[in-house]
Design a protein around this motif. Structure first.
Motif, mmCIF file in Angstrom:
data_model
loop_
_atom_site.group_PDB
_atom_site.id
_atom_site.type_symbol
_atom_site.label_atom_id
_atom_site.label_comp_id
_atom_site.label_asym_id
_atom_site.label_seq_id
_atom_site.Cartn_x
_atom_site.Cartn_y
_atom_site.Cartn_z
ATOM 1 N N MET A 1 0.765 -1.266 -0.055
ATOM 2 C CA MET A 1 0.021 -0.171 0.064
ATOM 3 C C MET A 1 0.821 1.220 -0.050
ATOM 4 S SD MET A 1 -3.093 1.071 2.507
ATOM 5 C CE MET A 1 -2.709 0.007 3.588
ATOM 6 N N SER A 2 0.402 2.209 -0.728
ATOM 7 C CA SER A 2 1.378 3.458 -0.810
ATOM 8 C C SER A 2 1.187 4.299 0.588
ATOM 9 C CB SER A 2 0.743 4.336 -1.916
ATOM 10 O OG SER A 2 1.128 5.770 -1.751
ATOM 11 N N LEU A 3 2.157 5.098 0.632
ATOM 12 C CA LEU A 3 2.332 6.136 1.955
ATOM 13 C C LEU A 3 1.288 7.073 1.675
ATOM 14 C CD1 LEU A 3 5.987 6.603 2.139
ATOM 15 C CD2 LEU A 3 4.769 4.990 3.457
ATOM 16 N N ASN A 4 0.607 7.139 0.504
ATOM 17 C CA ASN A 4 -0.428 8.311 0.529
ATOM 18 C C ASN A 4 -1.871 7.845 1.086
ATOM 19 O OD1 ASN A 4 1.285 10.256 -0.520
ATOM 20 N ND2 ASN A 4 1.198 9.703 -2.432
ATOM 21 N N ALA A 5 -1.888 6.271 1.050
ATOM 22 C CA ALA A 5 -3.123 5.831 1.227
ATOM 23 C C ALA A 5 -3.588 6.343 2.876
ATOM 24 C CB ALA A 5 -3.223 4.512 1.232
ATOM 25 N N TYR A 6 -5.037 6.552 2.754
ATOM 26 C CA TYR A 6 -5.592 7.170 4.130
ATOM 27 C C TYR A 6 -5.826 5.828 4.787
ATOM 28 C CZ TYR A 6 -7.593 10.111 7.118
ATOM 29 O OH TYR A 6 -8.374 11.090 8.302
ATOM 30 N N THR A 7 -5.353 5.673 6.207
ATOM 31 C CA THR A 7 -5.664 4.301 6.997
ATOM 32 C C THR A 7 -6.314 4.926 8.205
ATOM 33 O OG1 THR A 7 -3.471 5.122 8.211
ATOM 34 C CG2 THR A 7 -3.338 3.427 6.046
ATOM 35 N N PRO A 8 -6.752 4.021 9.002
ATOM 36 C CA PRO A 8 -7.359 4.416 10.309
ATOM 37 C C PRO A 8 -6.351 5.122 11.012
ATOM 38 C CG PRO A 8 -7.868 1.761 9.480
ATOM 39 C CD PRO A 8 -6.790 2.308 8.530
ATOM 40 N N GLU A 68 -10.739 0.557 -3.501
ATOM 41 C CA GLU A 68 -9.631 0.061 -4.063
ATOM 42 C C GLU A 68 -8.621 1.319 -4.490
ATOM 43 O OE1 GLU A 68 -10.459 -2.531 -7.184
ATOM 44 O OE2 GLU A 68 -11.544 -3.903 -6.023
ATOM 45 N N VAL A 69 -8.844 2.317 -5.097
ATOM 46 C CA VAL A 69 -8.051 3.225 -5.519
ATOM 47 C C VAL A 69 -7.522 4.320 -4.250
ATOM 48 C CG1 VAL A 69 -7.927 5.518 -6.910
ATOM 49 C CG2 VAL A 69 -9.285 3.588 -7.727
ATOM 50 N N LEU A 70 -8.380 4.287 -3.506
ATOM 51 C CA LEU A 70 -7.755 4.972 -1.993
ATOM 52 C C LEU A 70 -6.954 4.079 -1.277
ATOM 53 C CD1 LEU A 70 -8.082 7.041 0.155
ATOM 54 C CD2 LEU A 70 -10.029 5.701 1.348
ATOM 55 N N ALA A 71 -7.269 2.609 -1.148
ATOM 56 C CA ALA A 71 -6.245 1.782 -0.792
ATOM 57 C C ALA A 71 -4.756 1.778 -1.449
ATOM 58 C CB ALA A 71 -6.709 0.199 -0.591
ATOM 59 N N GLN A 72 -4.738 1.947 -2.689
ATOM 60 C CA GLN A 72 -3.557 1.960 -3.479
ATOM 61 C C GLN A 72 -3.029 3.235 -3.449
ATOM 62 O OE1 GLN A 72 -5.189 1.278 -7.256
ATOM 63 N NE2 GLN A 72 -5.707 -0.960 -7.074
ATOM 64 N N GLY A 73 -3.625 4.204 -2.714
ATOM 65 C CA GLY A 73 -2.915 5.547 -2.377
ATOM 66 C C GLY A 73 -3.073 6.509 -3.733
ATOM 67 N N LYS A 77 -7.908 10.909 1.038
ATOM 68 C CA LYS A 77 -9.087 10.491 1.823
ATOM 69 C C LYS A 77 -10.399 11.778 1.510
ATOM 70 C CE LYS A 77 -11.759 10.526 6.026
ATOM 71 N NZ LYS A 77 -12.114 11.347 7.454
ATOM 72 N N LEU A 78 -9.839 12.952 1.258
ATOM 73 C CA LEU A 78 -10.732 14.002 0.789
ATOM 74 C C LEU A 78 -11.207 13.804 -0.390
ATOM 75 C CD1 LEU A 78 -12.126 16.904 1.501
ATOM 76 C CD2 LEU A 78 -10.012 17.860 0.282
ATOM 77 N N MET A 79 -10.482 13.415 -1.441
ATOM 78 C CA MET A 79 -11.132 12.912 -2.880
ATOM 79 C C MET A 79 -12.025 11.790 -2.706
ATOM 80 S SD MET A 79 -7.530 13.141 -5.408
ATOM 81 C CE MET A 79 -8.476 12.759 -6.678
ATOM 82 N N TRP A 80 -11.916 10.851 -1.750
ATOM 83 C CA TRP A 80 -12.709 9.594 -1.742
ATOM 84 C C TRP A 80 -14.021 10.306 -1.068
ATOM 85 C CZ3 TRP A 80 -14.514 7.869 3.168
ATOM 86 C CH2 TRP A 80 -15.112 6.850 3.453
ATOM 87 N N GLN A 81 -13.920 11.267 -0.121
ATOM 88 C CA GLN A 81 -15.243 11.791 0.402
ATOM 89 C C GLN A 81 -15.907 12.610 -0.803
ATOM 90 O OE1 GLN A 81 -13.339 13.711 3.493
ATOM 91 N NE2 GLN A 81 -14.340 12.597 5.062
ATOM 92 N N ILE A 82 -15.263 13.403 -1.554
ATOM 93 C CA ILE A 82 -15.659 14.224 -2.342
ATOM 94 C C ILE A 82 -16.488 13.302 -3.636
ATOM 95 C CG2 ILE A 82 -15.239 15.517 -4.618
ATOM 96 C CD1 ILE A 82 -13.139 17.184 -2.699
ATOM 97 N N GLY A 83 -15.756 12.046 -3.871
ATOM 98 C CA GLY A 83 -16.347 11.101 -4.875
ATOM 99 C C GLY A 83 -17.708 10.654 -4.377
ATOM 100 N N TYR A 84 -17.912 10.402 -3.246
ATOM 101 C CA TYR A 84 -18.987 10.005 -2.598
ATOM 102 C C TYR A 84 -20.300 10.887 -2.475
ATOM 103 C CZ TYR A 84 -18.007 5.425 -0.117
ATOM 104 O OH TYR A 84 -17.723 4.226 0.173
#
Length: 125
Positions: A1-8, A68-73, A77-84
């Motif tokens: 997983m990339s360092l850019n991925a948003y994790t818990p 999947e794209v978030l997990a890959q970095g 997280k903001l982009m993930w939220q915006i996507g939703y």
């Protein structure tokens, strides 16, 4: 997983930072500022949770793809939220209010999500 991925861990860290901001406001006897920070956090979490639940129900394939794209970095997280939010049909200004950002950032990041083919292209009138 990339360092850019948003994790818990990131989620926890963000929460701790917000709690320290509230604590600092209280220590400075800025009760109104502390209240504002708490209300903003509650509002944002509650509103986004409702959006997230609705998208998960209506668009399960999207949920899987963007996770999947978030997990890959590849996205934040903001982009993930915006996507939703955009997937649910929210306008950039509505999305910005919920996610405590500005509508220009929402539009720019939504464009990146479209380039990754996670969101449909905007239909021109």
């Amino acid at each position: 997983m990339s360092l850019n991925a948003y994790t818990p861990i990131h989620e926890w860290t963000d929460s701790v930072i917000r709690l320290y901001e509230i604590k600092e406001a209280l220590e400075k006897n800025e009760v109104e500022q502390a209240k504002t920070l708490v209300e903003a956090e509650i509002y944002a979490k509650g509103k986004f949770a409702a959006v997230q639940q609705r998208v998960q129900t209506l668009y399960p394939e999207f949920v899987t793809a963007i996770a999947e794209v978030l997990a890959q970095g590849k996205i934040t997280k903001l982009m993930w939220q915006i996507g939703y939010c955009i997937k649910l049909g929210m306008a950039p200004i509505e999305t910005a209010k919920i996610l405590n950002t500005n509508n220009r950032s929402v539009s720019t990041l939504a464009c990146k999500l479209r380039r990754l083919e996670l969101l449909e292209a905007v239909k021109k009138a």
